[in-house]
Design a protein around this motif. Structure first.
Motif, mmCIF file in Angstrom:
data_model
loop_
_atom_site.group_PDB
_atom_site.id
_atom_site.type_symbol
_atom_site.label_atom_id
_atom_site.label_comp_id
_atom_site.label_asym_id
_atom_site.label_seq_id
_atom_site.Cartn_x
_atom_site.Cartn_y
_atom_site.Cartn_z
ATOM 1 N N ILE A 147 0.834 -1.203 0.000
ATOM 2 C CA ILE A 147 0.000 0.000 0.000
ATOM 3 C C ILE A 147 0.869 1.253 0.000
ATOM 4 C CG2 ILE A 147 -1.580 1.360 1.422
ATOM 5 C CD1 ILE A 147 -2.909 -1.273 2.253
ATOM 6 N N LEU A 148 1.909 1.263 0.836
ATOM 7 C CA LEU A 148 2.788 2.430 0.898
ATOM 8 C C LEU A 148 3.487 2.664 -0.437
ATOM 9 C CD1 LEU A 148 4.409 1.960 4.440
ATOM 10 C CD2 LEU A 148 2.530 3.469 3.788
ATOM 11 N N LEU A 149 3.934 1.582 -1.068
ATOM 12 C CA LEU A 149 4.588 1.712 -2.372
ATOM 13 C C LEU A 149 3.614 2.232 -3.429
ATOM 14 C CD1 LEU A 149 6.907 -1.422 -2.705
ATOM 15 C CD2 LEU A 149 7.593 0.982 -2.796
ATOM 16 N N ARG A 150 2.376 1.778 -3.368
ATOM 17 C CA ARG A 150 1.384 2.230 -4.356
ATOM 18 C C ARG A 150 1.102 3.710 -4.177
ATOM 19 N NH1 ARG A 150 -0.157 3.365 -8.374
ATOM 20 N NH2 ARG A 150 -1.910 2.586 -9.627
ATOM 21 N N LEU A 189 4.212 3.625 10.294
ATOM 22 C CA LEU A 189 5.353 4.244 9.625
ATOM 23 C C LEU A 189 6.646 4.163 10.431
ATOM 24 C CD1 LEU A 189 3.646 7.421 8.123
ATOM 25 C CD2 LEU A 189 4.146 5.248 7.004
ATOM 26 N N SER A 190 6.668 3.390 11.497
ATOM 27 C CA SER A 190 7.919 3.212 12.232
ATOM 28 C C SER A 190 8.910 2.457 11.351
ATOM 29 C CB SER A 190 7.671 2.442 13.530
ATOM 30 O OG SER A 190 7.107 1.177 13.254
ATOM 31 N N LYS A 191 10.181 2.731 11.546
ATOM 32 C CA LYS A 191 11.190 2.201 10.632
ATOM 33 C C LYS A 191 11.226 0.681 10.606
ATOM 34 C CE LYS A 191 15.904 2.957 9.091
ATOM 35 N NZ LYS A 191 17.156 3.719 9.282
ATOM 36 N N GLU A 192 10.966 0.058 11.754
ATOM 37 C CA GLU A 192 11.021 -1.407 11.780
ATOM 38 C C GLU A 192 9.872 -2.043 11.004
ATOM 39 O OE1 GLU A 192 9.386 0.016 15.836
ATOM 40 O OE2 GLU A 192 10.950 0.568 14.396
ATOM 41 N N ARG A 193 8.831 -1.276 10.711
ATOM 42 C CA ARG A 193 7.697 -1.828 9.969
ATOM 43 C C ARG A 193 7.785 -1.550 8.468
ATOM 44 N NH1 ARG A 193 3.947 -3.584 13.633
ATOM 45 N NH2 ARG A 193 3.908 -2.546 15.666
ATOM 46 N N VAL A 194 8.539 -0.520 8.087
ATOM 47 C CA VAL A 194 8.640 -0.152 6.671
ATOM 48 C C VAL A 194 9.871 -0.829 6.080
ATOM 49 C CG1 VAL A 194 8.810 1.734 5.013
ATOM 50 C CG2 VAL A 194 7.529 2.050 7.139
ATOM 51 N N ALA A 195 9.641 -1.901 5.336
ATOM 52 C CA ALA A 195 10.760 -2.705 4.829
ATOM 53 C C ALA A 195 11.475 -2.035 3.661
ATOM 54 C CB ALA A 195 10.253 -4.084 4.412
ATOM 55 N N ASN A 196 10.729 -1.346 2.816
ATOM 56 C CA ASN A 196 11.316 -0.789 1.589
ATOM 57 C C ASN A 196 11.370 0.736 1.658
ATOM 58 O OD1 ASN A 196 8.579 -0.574 1.615
ATOM 59 N ND2 ASN A 196 8.227 -1.723 -0.264
ATOM 60 N N HIS A 197 11.863 1.257 2.774
ATOM 61 C CA HIS A 197 11.859 2.708 2.958
ATOM 62 C C HIS A 197 12.737 3.434 1.942
ATOM 63 C CE1 HIS A 197 15.099 1.122 5.553
ATOM 64 N NE2 HIS A 197 15.739 2.220 5.228
ATOM 65 N N LEU A 198 13.820 2.804 1.488
ATOM 66 C CA LEU A 198 14.693 3.463 0.514
ATOM 67 C C LEU A 198 13.966 3.687 -0.809
ATOM 68 C CD1 LEU A 198 18.138 1.699 1.092
ATOM 69 C CD2 LEU A 198 17.450 4.009 1.764
ATOM 70 N N GLU A 199 13.178 2.715 -1.227
ATOM 71 C CA GLU A 199 12.427 2.862 -2.470
ATOM 72 C C GLU A 199 11.367 3.956 -2.345
ATOM 73 O OE1 GLU A 199 9.946 0.090 -5.674
ATOM 74 O OE2 GLU A 199 10.912 -0.811 -3.924
ATOM 75 N N PHE A 229 10.909 7.048 9.585
ATOM 76 C CA PHE A 229 11.832 6.136 8.909
ATOM 77 C C PHE A 229 12.779 6.859 7.952
ATOM 78 C CE2 PHE A 229 8.053 6.122 6.105
ATOM 79 C CZ PHE A 229 8.620 6.334 4.864
ATOM 80 N N ALA A 230 12.662 8.188 7.865
ATOM 81 C CA ALA A 230 13.504 8.941 6.925
ATOM 82 C C ALA A 230 14.563 9.795 7.606
ATOM 83 C CB ALA A 230 12.621 9.837 6.052
ATOM 84 N N HIS A 231 14.492 9.945 8.929
ATOM 85 C CA HIS A 231 15.313 10.959 9.600
ATOM 86 C C HIS A 231 16.810 10.680 9.562
ATOM 87 C CE1 HIS A 231 14.849 7.991 12.883
ATOM 88 N NE2 HIS A 231 16.023 8.427 13.273
ATOM 89 N N ASP A 232 17.220 9.431 9.348
ATOM 90 C CA ASP A 232 18.658 9.150 9.338
ATOM 91 C C ASP A 232 19.202 8.897 7.933
ATOM 92 O OD1 ASP A 232 17.390 6.772 8.921
ATOM 93 O OD2 ASP A 232 18.486 5.638 10.451
ATOM 94 N N ASN A 233 18.415 9.211 6.910
ATOM 95 C CA ASN A 233 18.874 9.069 5.530
ATOM 96 C C ASN A 233 19.656 10.323 5.139
ATOM 97 O OD1 ASN A 233 18.496 9.556 2.454
ATOM 98 N ND2 ASN A 233 17.965 7.399 2.706
ATOM 99 N N ALA A 234 20.925 10.162 4.804
ATOM 100 C CA ALA A 234 21.810 11.306 4.558
ATOM 101 C C ALA A 234 21.327 12.177 3.399
ATOM 102 C CB ALA A 234 23.233 10.809 4.287
ATOM 103 N N GLN A 235 20.870 11.553 2.323
ATOM 104 C CA GLN A 235 20.427 12.325 1.161
ATOM 105 C C GLN A 235 19.182 13.152 1.477
ATOM 106 O OE1 GLN A 235 20.085 9.035 -1.668
ATOM 107 N NE2 GLN A 235 21.882 9.793 -2.763
ATOM 108 N N ILE A 236 18.273 12.572 2.225
ATOM 109 C CA ILE A 236 17.046 13.285 2.581
ATOM 110 C C ILE A 236 17.352 14.416 3.561
ATOM 111 C CG2 ILE A 236 14.772 13.068 3.637
ATOM 112 C CD1 ILE A 236 15.069 11.765 0.864
ATOM 113 N N ARG A 237 18.236 14.165 4.503
ATOM 114 C CA ARG A 237 18.618 15.211 5.459
ATOM 115 C C ARG A 237 19.232 16.405 4.730
ATOM 116 N NH1 ARG A 237 19.906 12.964 10.935
ATOM 117 N NH2 ARG A 237 21.778 14.254 10.978
ATOM 118 N N TYR A 238 20.123 16.123 3.779
ATOM 119 C CA TYR A 238 20.751 17.204 3.013
ATOM 120 C C TYR A 238 19.711 17.955 2.188
ATOM 121 C CZ TYR A 238 23.549 19.640 -0.458
ATOM 122 O OH TYR A 238 24.081 20.612 -1.270
ATOM 123 N N LEU A 239 18.781 17.220 1.606
ATOM 124 C CA LEU A 239 17.736 17.841 0.790
ATOM 125 C C LEU A 239 16.929 18.840 1.619
ATOM 126 C CD1 LEU A 239 15.416 15.932 -1.670
ATOM 127 C CD2 LEU A 239 14.451 17.509 -0.019
#
Length: 403
Positions: A147-150, A189-199, A229-239
């Protein structure tokens, strides 16, 4: 004749486009203000309104009135057991050629996501739904991520109406958690539940990098809603951090929203954001709406008590250099809300506000200070009795009473 060469269809099209553009801006601001509802926001958001009457367009009507659905069915049936059905209904809605149907399907799913997060965060229902409905735990995660991917795919490939709907769905899910500690989130939306957060993040980042100003705004707001689940992604933080200094004021305001969401969770991100937002408010080249949006970030710098103290001390120092009354009121209210998170700071803030009240200030600033004192008093964080505060405040505003 000049008039004979004028294409009336083009003129009508331009007017319609301008109305839709104005409506979209209004809706984006509304999503941020509703999701960031707080004490400080009551002072700040009035100044953030950029004027103009709200116009009644198909876009606004289709998104302003979310389908209510049946709340009882969402509660009675396990959300996990209903996930497959929701996924099918979402797909049908997105494929529908009926005007407004895709947006309505997304908004309806947003209500389900909110209930699902509540169910997952509940200690009593964390195990029971799977037992009662016979749903295999692995299947639940599979349906959730599908559902999240869709939704992320719809955000990437859809028009503005669909993009707004996706953002609104997730902003509503986040709003129900505003009173909780976000670093302890155990919802959908907790990080442990979102398997494909990078996508998921890559699809939103694509929209930001390739879209117009409004698409960038919506992408930033969505990233803020996904902070868990996005707060520690370097690219997103820089963005987000680089967007805080964007020359586009609308993008900068949306970046302030996202930065506030990230700062509630990430200690180091909050430390970096602290210096940026105070610097933004001090620059004459930054517009007033952006400065006020930056002020709203201050109460969000609360991931640790150390960050709370740093943000508060920096704010008190910053007050002496503020020349704009709008910014002064915004910072006073933001520091008051921030201090309410820590009893010792709240006592300091009360004394500071009373001393500030005795300075030569305008009626508007005096009223703002009185409301800040009332806020702390109602939270039980004020050491002075109501009678004492009333005697002080009556010296400055005879129409203001503590209650």
């Amino acid at each position: 004749m000049v008039g004979s060469d004028l294409d009336t269809n083009k003129v009508d099209g331009c007017v319609t486009t301008d109305v839709q553009h104005s409506c979209l801006r209004h809706m984006i601001d509304s999503i941020m203000s509703e999701t960031s509802s707080s004490f400080a926001a009551t002072f700040i958001q009035g100044s953030l309104q950029e004027g103009g009457e709200r116009r009644n367009t198909d876009l606004e009507m289709s998104l302003a009135h979310e389908p209510m659905g049946t709340r009882e069915s969402a509660v009675q049936n396990s959300c996990a057991a209903s996930a497959m059905e929701w996924s099918i209904q979402l797909e049908k809605g997105l494929r529908s050629s009926k005007p407004g149907a895709p947006a309505q399907a997304i908004l309806q799913l947003g209500r389900h996501l909110e209930h699902w997060s509540r169910e997952l965060e509940s200690d009593e229902s964390s195990i029971a739904p799977n037992v009662i409905s016979g749903v295999v735990p692995g299947e639940v995660r599979l349906f959730a991520n599908a559902i999240l991917l869709r939704l992320a795919g719809a955000f990437k490939g859809g028009d503005k109406e669909i993009k707004v709907s996706v953002v609104k769905a997730f902003s509503n899910e986040r709003r129900h958690r505003n009173g909780q500690k976000h670093r302890e989130c155990k919802g959908l939306l907790s990080k442990e539940r979102v398997a494909n957060h990078l996508e998921l993040l890559n699809q939103v980042r694509y929209v930001f990098q390739n879209g117009d100003s409004e698409s960038k705004e919506l992408a930033l707001i969505l990233l803020g809603c996904w902070a868990e689940f996005a707060h520690d992604n370097a690219q997103i933080r820089y963005l987000i951090l680089s967007s805080l200094v964007s020359p586009d004021p609308h993008v900068a305001k949306a970046a302030c929203f996202a930065a506030g969401c990230f700062s509630e969770i990430s200690d180091d991100f909050a430390s970096i954001t602290l210096h940026i937002v105070y610097n933004m408010m001090s620059l004459s080249t930054v517009s007033l709406p952006v400065k006020l949006a930056a002020a709203q970030v201050v109460p969000k710098l609360r991931s640790t008590f150390e960050n709370i103290y740093k943000a508060y001390q920096a704010g008190v120092r910053f007050l002496s250099s503020i020349l704009d009354e709008d910014v002064l009121v915004a910072v006073l209210s933001s520091l008051t809300e921030l201090s309410s998170l820590c009893s010792p700071l709240a006592e300091i803030q009360v004394n500071f506000l009373i001393s500030f009240l005795k300075r030569e200030t305008t009626l508007r600033v005096q009223e703002a200070i009185l409301r800040c004192l009332q806020f702390l008093f109602q939270k039980g964080l004020c050491q002075y009795p109501a009678e004492h505060l009333s005697s002080i405040t009556q010296q400055y505003n005879h129409n203001f009473t503590f209650n």
